[in-house]
Design a protein around this motif. Structure first.
Motif, PDB file in Angstrom:
ATOM      1  N   TYR A 357      40.542  47.682  38.585  1.00  0.00           N
ATOM      2  CA  TYR A 357      41.430  48.647  37.965  1.00  0.00           C
ATOM      3  C   TYR A 357      42.839  48.086  37.975  1.00  0.00           C
ATOM      4  CZ  TYR A 357      43.693  53.055  36.974  1.00  0.00           C
ATOM      5  OH  TYR A 357      44.445  54.023  36.395  1.00  0.00           O
ATOM      6  N   PRO A 358      43.678  48.203  36.989  1.00  0.00           N
ATOM      7  CA  PRO A 358      43.547  48.968  35.751  1.00  0.00           C
ATOM      8  C   PRO A 358      43.009  48.155  34.565  1.00  0.00           C
ATOM      9  CG  PRO A 358      45.810  48.259  36.010  1.00  0.00           C
ATOM     10  CD  PRO A 358      45.032  47.645  37.124  1.00  0.00           C
ATOM     11  N   ARG A 360      40.519  47.903  32.369  1.00  0.00           N
ATOM     12  CA  ARG A 360      39.373  48.751  32.071  1.00  0.00           C
ATOM     13  C   ARG A 360      38.211  48.012  31.429  1.00  0.00           C
ATOM     14  NH1 ARG A 360      37.973  53.094  34.793  1.00  0.00           N
ATOM     15  NH2 ARG A 360      39.409  54.830  34.591  1.00  0.00           N
ATOM     16  N   SER A 361      38.466  46.789  30.937  1.00  0.00           N
ATOM     17  CA  SER A 361      37.339  46.089  30.339  1.00  0.00           C
ATOM     18  C   SER A 361      36.434  45.528  31.431  1.00  0.00           C
ATOM     19  CB  SER A 361      37.819  44.978  29.410  1.00  0.00           C
ATOM     20  OG  SER A 361      38.594  44.066  30.137  1.00  0.00           O
ATOM     21  N   CYS A 363      36.711  47.025  34.913  1.00  0.00           N
ATOM     22  CA  CYS A 363      36.507  48.080  35.904  1.00  0.00           C
ATOM     23  C   CYS A 363      35.713  49.213  35.283  1.00  0.00           C
ATOM     24  CB  CYS A 363      37.845  48.607  36.395  1.00  0.00           C
ATOM     25  SG  CYS A 363      37.707  50.091  37.377  1.00  0.00           S
ATOM     26  N   CYS A 365      34.789  51.886  37.232  1.00  0.00           N
ATOM     27  CA  CYS A 365      34.884  53.029  38.131  1.00  0.00           C
ATOM     28  C   CYS A 365      35.391  54.240  37.347  1.00  0.00           C
ATOM     29  CB  CYS A 365      35.863  52.752  39.259  1.00  0.00           C
ATOM     30  SG  CYS A 365      35.399  51.351  40.269  1.00  0.00           S
TER      31      CYS A 365
ATOM     32  N   SER B 129      40.873  53.225  28.800  1.00  0.00           N
ATOM     33  CA  SER B 129      41.974  52.355  29.196  1.00  0.00           C
ATOM     34  C   SER B 129      43.295  53.048  28.886  1.00  0.00           C
ATOM     35  CB  SER B 129      41.896  51.045  28.430  1.00  0.00           C
ATOM     36  OG  SER B 129      42.182  51.292  27.076  1.00  0.00           O
ATOM     37  N   VAL B 266      35.032  45.798  25.940  1.00  0.00           N
ATOM     38  CA  VAL B 266      33.815  46.616  25.983  1.00  0.00           C
ATOM     39  C   VAL B 266      34.106  48.049  25.571  1.00  0.00           C
ATOM     40  CG1 VAL B 266      32.391  45.328  27.569  1.00  0.00           C
ATOM     41  CG2 VAL B 266      34.171  46.794  28.476  1.00  0.00           C
ATOM     42  N   LEU B 267      35.323  48.496  25.831  1.00  0.00           N
ATOM     43  CA  LEU B 267      35.638  49.882  25.508  1.00  0.00           C
ATOM     44  C   LEU B 267      35.863  50.091  24.014  1.00  0.00           C
ATOM     45  CD1 LEU B 267      37.829  51.004  28.489  1.00  0.00           C
ATOM     46  CD2 LEU B 267      35.850  52.197  27.598  1.00  0.00           C
ATOM     47  N   PRO B 322      47.643  46.972  29.757  1.00  0.00           N
ATOM     48  CA  PRO B 322      48.460  46.923  30.973  1.00  0.00           C
ATOM     49  C   PRO B 322      48.746  45.482  31.396  1.00  0.00           C
ATOM     50  CG  PRO B 322      46.617  48.451  31.250  1.00  0.00           C
ATOM     51  CD  PRO B 322      46.428  47.782  29.934  1.00  0.00           C
ATOM     52  N   SER B 356      49.598  51.810  36.397  1.00  0.00           N
ATOM     53  CA  SER B 356      49.090  51.688  37.747  1.00  0.00           C
ATOM     54  C   SER B 356      50.185  50.928  38.458  1.00  0.00           C
ATOM     55  CB  SER B 356      47.773  50.920  37.736  1.00  0.00           C
ATOM     56  OG  SER B 356      47.351  50.671  39.052  1.00  0.00           O
TER      57      SER B 356
END
Lengths: 514, 369
Positions: A357-358, A360-361, A363, A365, B129, B266-267, B322, B356
């Motif tokens: 994290y962060p 997201r690709s 992580c 969770c 994300s 992937v998202l 990020p 974050s």
């Protein structure tokens, strides 16, 4: 026939001088001991009997009674052997009892009559000096740690025979200790160097600031990003210990039996990194023997807790009070014991269970999992970290640059590509400078109280306005605000600025925690 | 003696009798009242003579429920729980919903029902994300300002961000739940749940008190798509619940719009897949409004903030993905002290956001770019 020999006893970390009283008389042969003795002290009678025999001193079979006074204090450790042996011989009139006046005797006996090193010599010798004793006999192996003790004659013994010879008038039988003035650079410990770190300038810079003000710091980052690498190097940029600090640390290590016998005094700040399976007693101290915990052993140095989330939360929370007070108070039925615990807490953790994290690709969770993971560390404990920095994974370019084009330039900076990288040496120098400024104020920045902050961090109107905007934007609490100010003060000290400016506040905000 | 409203409630609360069986019963007896008042033999004949396979326990349950005290009691307690319901045939039953073949025979709601104004479903991944979040928020906010209703599922992630932004901008937003309307799932969304109830409505076809069970969610997805004119997918994995909603929307002949993402993220795989299949590309709110046929006067506010050159450098290094402070320092070749100061300034100017610890993204400006 009766004799009385002084000996040292350590309870918790507090030394005390006790008297070993030995009475030898006719009657049924026997050996009795009293005075709340731990197992190893009671076993002493066999060691003493055999050691005396093997040293060629064959005492007649008599009735021997030993009492260690004051009798109501618990005694532990193996340092009584030598005093009991000497006391027995003294009571037998083997030598003039006046020769042991004003003398402390400590040491463990081996069955062959040689004297072995024991724990807690240094605090006992210092206590003996405080009590006005003239000399003490200690194991030769313990001599290095007592080098800086002035004002009391220190004699190192190799064997029981040598001690008896000395007491009988052969003054060459024991080694005389030589006084060596304290020198903090006497032993340069080897630490890893910050110039090994590739990129990650923010994290290195945060480490510098944390070391300069002794701020507790939390590293967060993905697995393999170099959190541990960063933390290991922190102890290497702290300034050497002052004589007072060194004595305190060495005494504790002496009691804990962690002193390297050849090394003498500890002059570098300690670095402790216990594994996360540590128990509360192991971390805080205590137990039936009242041994110092890791927080005490890390005194004036670094306590590094890697994988902070893996520690038991009750264990971590037990650190809250010591972190606040700089000492840990342990109450047992035998009394209240205070262990010093002024240390810099350095911790590392992953931002989430998978650690990415962060990003997201990578992580996967869920938000709830991330919150759960972070909730393992209680808020009050997190509040005690002045700084938190994210260590991002090293990029390949940074590594290749580091290896190909590194050269040292005149200023001692390591040159990498077109950037200069700080080495631990430069960083330590800057830390020392910042510490000198703090020394003039008489208090480390991390320990500044709200009132002192007002006095030493007077903000100008521009800074005050910025602080107000930050407060509103980030929803700060008073505690969070003061944490930012403390760090900003350290940054200003590092930059050699007498007042705290906007840029200093800006950087402190970037490293704020929470 | 019994009104149609009660009969509808009763018919929808019989164990084992779902949407398909209810449709069949209503087709035979004409209305819920007809079913309620039918004789036992009549019912038996109808049920076992039907093409839909009714079991004997269905019949037993139906007969038993007809005389059960608890149905009446629960029906009467709805008002106290501030729960209302509507059913096909009533004037307030959402028109769009009535047009799908498996429309729910009852729709409970707290708050209001969506009206016939344009409405858009903003859906996407739960673990989204920062990029997805910003876009969902931008759409939610700007659609609200254009008077478009936002429909979603109150799930964490994209759903939440879109709906919250819409509610905060004063728009009407509706959440279709996979549990009873009085069960907030996930519980962490209780704030948004309350806001949605005031600003729009919480809807569900499941009786009050129903626990969120995994099987309910794909089924309720058809309501989300049915209630909207356009389904906007912000971020979705290749295999995800979001794509189930899209399937439902396609069956219902709705427009699908997807936000493009980078190849390999992937998202965004789900979105890019939809685009390949022919979904509309959406990069700004105006694209959605265009499909809806809404023309808004483009009052683009000029961005008047002028940045110093070093600030420009730092701002230029920050994007929608990020980026950590270390990388920013590396890219800008500025000192950490300076970078931190600039980051704080930009953050205070609301141009970037810390998603974050020590990770920064650009804030999306309104009106697309």
């Amino acid at each position: 026939m009766f004799s009385r020999i002084l000996c040292g006893n350590v309870r918790g970390v507090v030394p005390d001088i006790v008297a070993v009283e030995v009475d030898v008389q006719n009657g049924l042969p026997g050996f009795d001991m009293g005075g709340i003795l731990a197992a190893e002290v009671r076993e002493s009678k066999e060691r003493v009997r055999v050691a005396l025999k093997n040293s060629g001193l064959n005492p007649r079979p008599r009735r021997v009674t030993v009492n260690i006074s004051p009798a109501n204090l618990p005694k532990q450790g193996t340092g009584y052997d030598l005093a009991i042996a000497v006391g027995t011989l003294c009571a037998e009139d083997m030598f003039d009892s006046a020769s042991v006046n004003g003398m402390m005797i400590m040491g463990e006996l081996s069955l062959d009559g040689s004297v072995r090193a024991v724990r807690g010599i240094l605090p006992c010798v210092l206590e003996a000096r405080r009590r006005g004793l003239k000399r003490c006999i200690i194991p030769s192996d313990n001599m290095p740690e007592c080098r800086v003790v002035d004002g009391i004659e220190i004699l190192g013994a190799d064997s029981l025979k040598a001690v008896i010879d000395y007491l009988s008038g052969d003054y060459t039988a024991l080694h005389k200790g030589e006084y060596v003035p304290y020198n903090s650079t006497a032993a340069e410990a080897k630490y890893d160097d910050y110039s090994d770190v590739c990129g990650q300038e923010a994290a290195v810079r945060a480490s510098l600031i944390a070391a300069a003000g002794m701020h507790n710091i939390l590293y967060m980052g993905a697995p393999g990003s170099g959190k541990t690498m960063m933390a290991r190097r922190i102890a290497g940029i702290l300034p050497g210990l002052t004589e007072e600090e060194s004595l305190e640390v060495t005494q504790i290590y002496s009691i804990a039996g962690l002193l390297d016998s050849s090394e003498g005094l500890i002059t570098k700040p300690p670095y402790r990194s216990p594994h996360h399976t540590i128990t509360t007693v192991g971390l805080i101290g205590g137990g039936s023997r009242l041994s110092p915990g890791e927080i005490t052993l890390a005194g004036h140095g670094v306590l590094f807790l890697d994988e902070l989330t893996e520690f038991r939360s009750a264990t971590l929370d037990a650190m809250r009070q010591p972190l606040e007070d700089g000492e840990v108070v342990i109450v047992r039925n035998s009394g209240t014991y205070r262990f010093p615990a002024r240390f810099m807490l350095v911790a590392a953790m992953n931002p989430c269970k998978c650690g990415f994290y962060p990003d997201r690709s990578r992580c996967t969770c869920t938000d709830a999992q991330i919150l759960n993971y972070r909730a393992r560390i209680s808020r009050p404990l997190l509040d005690r970290f002045d700084m938190c920095v994210h260590v991002s994974p090293v990029r390949h370019e940074a590594i290749t640059l580091n290896n190909n084009s590194r050269s040292r330039c005149d200023t001692g900076h390591v040159r990498r590509g077109r950037d200069y990288v700080m080495s631990s040496e430069d960083m330590r120098e800057r830390v020392i400078q910042a510490r000198q400024i703090q020394g003039q104020r008489g208090v480390l920045n991390s320990q500044l109280t709200a009132g002192e902050l007002e006095r030493y961090c007077g903000l100008g109107s521009e800074e005050r306005e910025l602080a107000g905007r930050i407060w509103d934007k980030m929803g700060l609490t008073a505690r969070g605000y003061y944490r930012i100010l403390r760090v900003a003060r350290t940054i200003a000290d590092l930059e050699g600025s007498s007042s705290v400016r906007c840029s200093h506040i800006g950087e402190a905000v970037a490293y704020r925690n929470g | 003696m019994v009104d149609e409203e009660f009969c509808v409630y009763w018919l929808n609360n019989i164990r084992g009798i779902g949407n398909v069986k209810i449709s069949e019963l209503i087709a035979i007896f004409g209305s819920a009242c007809g079913v309620y008042n039918a004789g036992e033999q009549e019912l038996k004949d109808a049920m076992f003579g039907s093409t839909v396979r009714f079991s004997h326990s269905d019949y037993d349950n139906l007969i038993e429920c007809r005389n059960a005290e608890w149905v009446r009691r629960e029906y009467e307690s709805l008002a106290a729980k501030q729960i209302s319901f509507t059913y096909p045939g009533r004037a307030d039953y959402p028109m769009r919903l009535g047009m799908i073949y498996d429309a729910p025979h009852i729709l409970y709601y707290k708050g209001h029902l969506p009206d016939n104004a344009p409405s858009v479903a903003i859906i996407g991944a739960r673990a989204c994300s920062a990029y997805g979040r910003q876009i969902a928020e931008m759409f939610g906010r700007e659609l609200a300002r254009a008077g478009v209703q936002v429909v979603s599922g109150l799930a964490t992630g994209i759903d939440t961000f879109g709906q919250r932004a819409s509610a905060e901008a004063g728009g009407r937003t509706f959440a279709v739940l996979g549990s009873g309307v009085d069960v907030c799932y996930p519980q962490s969304n209780i704030g948004l749940y309350a806001d949605t109830m005031i600003r729009g409505g919480i809807l569900s076809e499941y009786p009050p008190g129903t626990k969120p069970s995994p099987g309910n969610f794909p089924v309720r997805n058809r309501i989300i798509s049915a209630l909207s004119d356009v389904v906007v997918v912000v971020e979705a994995r290749r295999r995800s619940g979001t794509l189930i909603t899209v399937d439902a929307a396609l069956e219902q002949n709705k427009d699908i719009m997807a936000v493009p993402g980078r190849v390999g993220d992937v998202l965004s795989e789900g979105c890019n897949y939809l685009l390949k299949q022919g979904a509309h590309v959406v990069t700004q709110t105006r694209d959605i409004l265009g499909i809806l046929g809404i023309n808004i006067i483009n009052k683009k506010e000029k961005n008047n903030i002028v940045l110093a050159s070093e600030e420009e450098k730092v701002y230029g290094s920050i994007c929608l993905i990020p980026k950590s402070i270390d990388i920013i320092i590396e890219e800008t070749h500025l000192t950490p002290l300076r970078v931190c100061e600039i980051l704080l300034n930009l953050e205070l100017k609301d141009m970037i956001e810390q998603v974050s610890h020590n990770y920064y993204v650009r804030k999306m400006c309104d009106n697309g770019d």
